[in-house]
Design a protein around this motif. Structure first.
Motif, short mmCIF file in Angstrom:
data_model
loop_
_atom_site.label_atom_id
_atom_site.label_comp_id
_atom_site.label_asym_id
_atom_site.label_seq_id
_atom_site.Cartn_x
_atom_site.Cartn_y
_atom_site.Cartn_z
N ALA A 1 -2.22 5.52 -0.39
CA ALA A 1 -1.86 4.25 -0.59
C ALA A 1 -3.19 3.23 -0.62
O ALA A 1 -3.03 1.88 -1.26
N ALA B 1 6.36 2.91 0.55
CA ALA B 1 6.48 1.23 0.52
C ALA B 1 7.75 0.76 0.72
O ALA B 1 7.79 -0.08 1.45
N TRP C 1 3.09 -2.51 4.83
CA TRP C 1 2.80 -2.71 3.18
C TRP C 1 2.46 -4.06 3.14
O TRP C 1 3.04 -4.87 3.63
N LEU D 1 8.09 1.06 4.78
CA LEU D 1 7.31 0.16 5.47
C LEU D 1 7.72 -1.32 5.29
O LEU D 1 7.82 -2.35 5.96
N GLN E 1 -3.42 -1.01 -0.09
CA GLN E 1 -2.25 -1.48 -0.22
C GLN E 1 -1.48 -1.44 1.20
O GLN E 1 -0.50 -2.34 1.69
N VAL E 2 -2.11 -0.58 2.14
CA VAL E 2 -1.46 -0.27 3.74
C VAL E 2 -2.32 -1.34 4.58
O VAL E 2 -3.53 -0.97 4.42
#
Length: 483
Positions: free
Chosen positions: A48, A16, A65, A19, A51-52
């Motif tokens: 992830a 996180a 992210w 990114l 969330q990505v």
């Protein structure tokens, strides 16, 4: 002895952070930044989940992210409404950290800005702010300020839309943006609002109701109410629906194809500045009619309009050419939004802005010539306000075709901000260079017809008629010299 274990370098929080520092990063860059293998990066990306945000193919694949807005972490669907009034899924938008968004344009028919070598680019759907197809949807101008004043408390936003961030604009569009410029609607809530509006839609104004209704809407607009469309422009205006004549097929007042109109209006006090604006609204109506009548063979169309008076005010009713029938829409984008996405140039005359767009293959055939003709026409009728928001295009098949002309009037004669009405100087026609003659000559002939028509129109003041006659004589001399 107690052993000390170091924190794993490949923890999800490290992904996180990486990114957030480098949005839209390829997996190879993430592996180098994290100091891990490429398979480890792919494992972290899979872990992830949603969330990505991932866009692109093969070596152009990049990751970002996801960023929340007011607690919402999901995608924002973007819909288009076709010319028959049917909504369709068009694209999806996701906010990314630390700023910007992801929204692919592939398959939408909109031209895609050029790639930036080595960087995440709009060609793959990565944008530093709002994508350019949404830029003209932001509240702007006179009506935009009314809209913002009406909704800012409910949305917890500043009352002045010029202070809104891109995230603020996105929130307003997703909550209340069901009647914006063009054919796009952002978010399920806004689309449901548009659908509900079809069930409870007011009837368009009958012709006998127009004068009284326009007076009431003008008074409401002056009082700061009546938030409607977010159409740009600083001149006082409101949006309205007026009925097409009984028995009309596709043509209403002025040849209109839709009941949707924007209506500019002058003051009602009879002061010199108010009379000047009434003259200029009439001049705009005549200029649009002249474009349609004299420049159609050059590829120039114009918005349909009509001029009327009621209660001491003059009204200019202009058909919305991004609307079709009662519910249909079509796409629209301004040169201002296109310039920001494709060129990034400072303000220059329209032909200079359009030349690199034509060279890049982004303009449809005939668009450059038509826009050049329209620009010359504007210059020759004294339009000193041909900014980048006053020229628009219809995106189609990856190119831009010229939209109908609008806001075309002799702004050289506009009253000053404090209400003073300066003298109206004689126009000084600029003669063409040899390469400019193919565009200048038809524009000059149309501009001459405009001045002659305005000089003979009894609805104009005697001062404006006299000035138009003098301008016609001056332009006729220039046409003789140019040959």
């Amino acid at each position: 002895m107690q052993s000390h274990c170091s924190k794993p370098v490949a923890a999800p929080e490290d992904l996180a952070t990486a990114l957030a520092r480098q949005p839209a990063a390829p997996a190879q860059d993430l592996a180098a930044r994290l100091g891990v293998s490429l398979p480890t990066v792919h494992r972290l990306l899979r872990g992830a989940g949603a969330q990505v945000v991932t866009l692109g193919r093969a070596r152009r694949t990049r990751h970002a992210w996801r960023r929340a807005l007011r607690g919402w972490l999901g995608d924002w669907p973007v819909y288009r409404i076709d010319d028959q009034g049917t909504p369709h899924a068009w694209s999806t938008l996701a906010l990314i950290a630390p700023q910007g968004c992801a929204m692919p344009l592939e398959g939408t028919g909109w031209p895609v800005p050029p790639d930036e070598p080595g960087n995440a680019s709009a060609g793959d759907g990565w944008w530093p702010g709002l994508p350019y197809p949404l830029q003209d949807l932001r509240p702007q101008g006179y009506m935009g300020r009314q809209f913002a004043r009406a909704v800012h408390e409910a949305l917890q936003l500043p009352p002045d839309p010029r202070a809104w961030s891109d995230d603020d604009v996105l929130l307003a569009l997703a909550r209340t943006g069901s009647d914006t410029v063009g054919d796009l609607v952002v978010g399920d809530e806004a689309l449901r609002h548009w659908q509900a509006g079809r069930l409870d839609a007011p009837a368009p104004l009958a012709e006998a109701e127009v004068a009284a209704a326009y007076l009431a809407l003008a008074n409401q607009a002056v009082a700061g109410g009546g938030a409607g469309s977010s159409a740009a422009g600083e001149f006082p205006k409101f949006a309205a629906l007026r009925a097409l004549p009984q028995g009309a097929d596709t043509a209403g007042p002025g040849g209109a194809r839709t009941p949707h109109v924007l209506v500019k209006f002058s003051g009602a006090g009879g002061a010199p500045a108010e009379q000047r604006w009434a003259d200029l609204l009439l001049a705009e109506h005549l200029a649009l009619h002249t474009c349609a009548a004299h420049l159609g063979a050059q590829g120039v169309a114009a918005a349909h309009s009509r001029w009327l008076q009621a209660g001491g005010r003059a009204f200019l009713e202009v058909e919305r050419f991004d609307r079709h029938g009662r519910w249909g829409r079509s796409p629209l984008v301004s040169l201002e939004a296109v310039n920001a996405a494709f060129l990034g140039l400072p303000h220059r005359p329209w032909p200079e802005m359009l030349a690199p767009l034509a060279q890049g293959g982004w303009l449809a055939e005939g668009t450059l010539h038509a826009a050049q003709v329209l620009w010359w026409f504007g210059r020759l009728i004294g339009n000193t306000d041909m900014h980048l928001g006053n020229l628009s295009f219809r995106p189609h098949n990856g190119q831009l075709a010229l939209a109908p002309a609008y806001d075309m009037l002799p702004m050289r004669y506009a009253p000053l901000g404090g209400g003073e009405t300066p003298a109206m100087p004689l126009i000084e026609p600029v003669l063409p260079l040899p390469a400019e003659r193919p565009q200048w000559q038809p524009a000059a002939a149309a501009a001459l017809a405009f001045w002659q028509t305005l000089a003979q129109d009894p609805r104009a003041s005697s001062a404006m008629r006299a000035q138009a006659g003098a301008n016609a004589h001056r332009l006729a001399q220039a046409i003789d010299i140019a040959g």
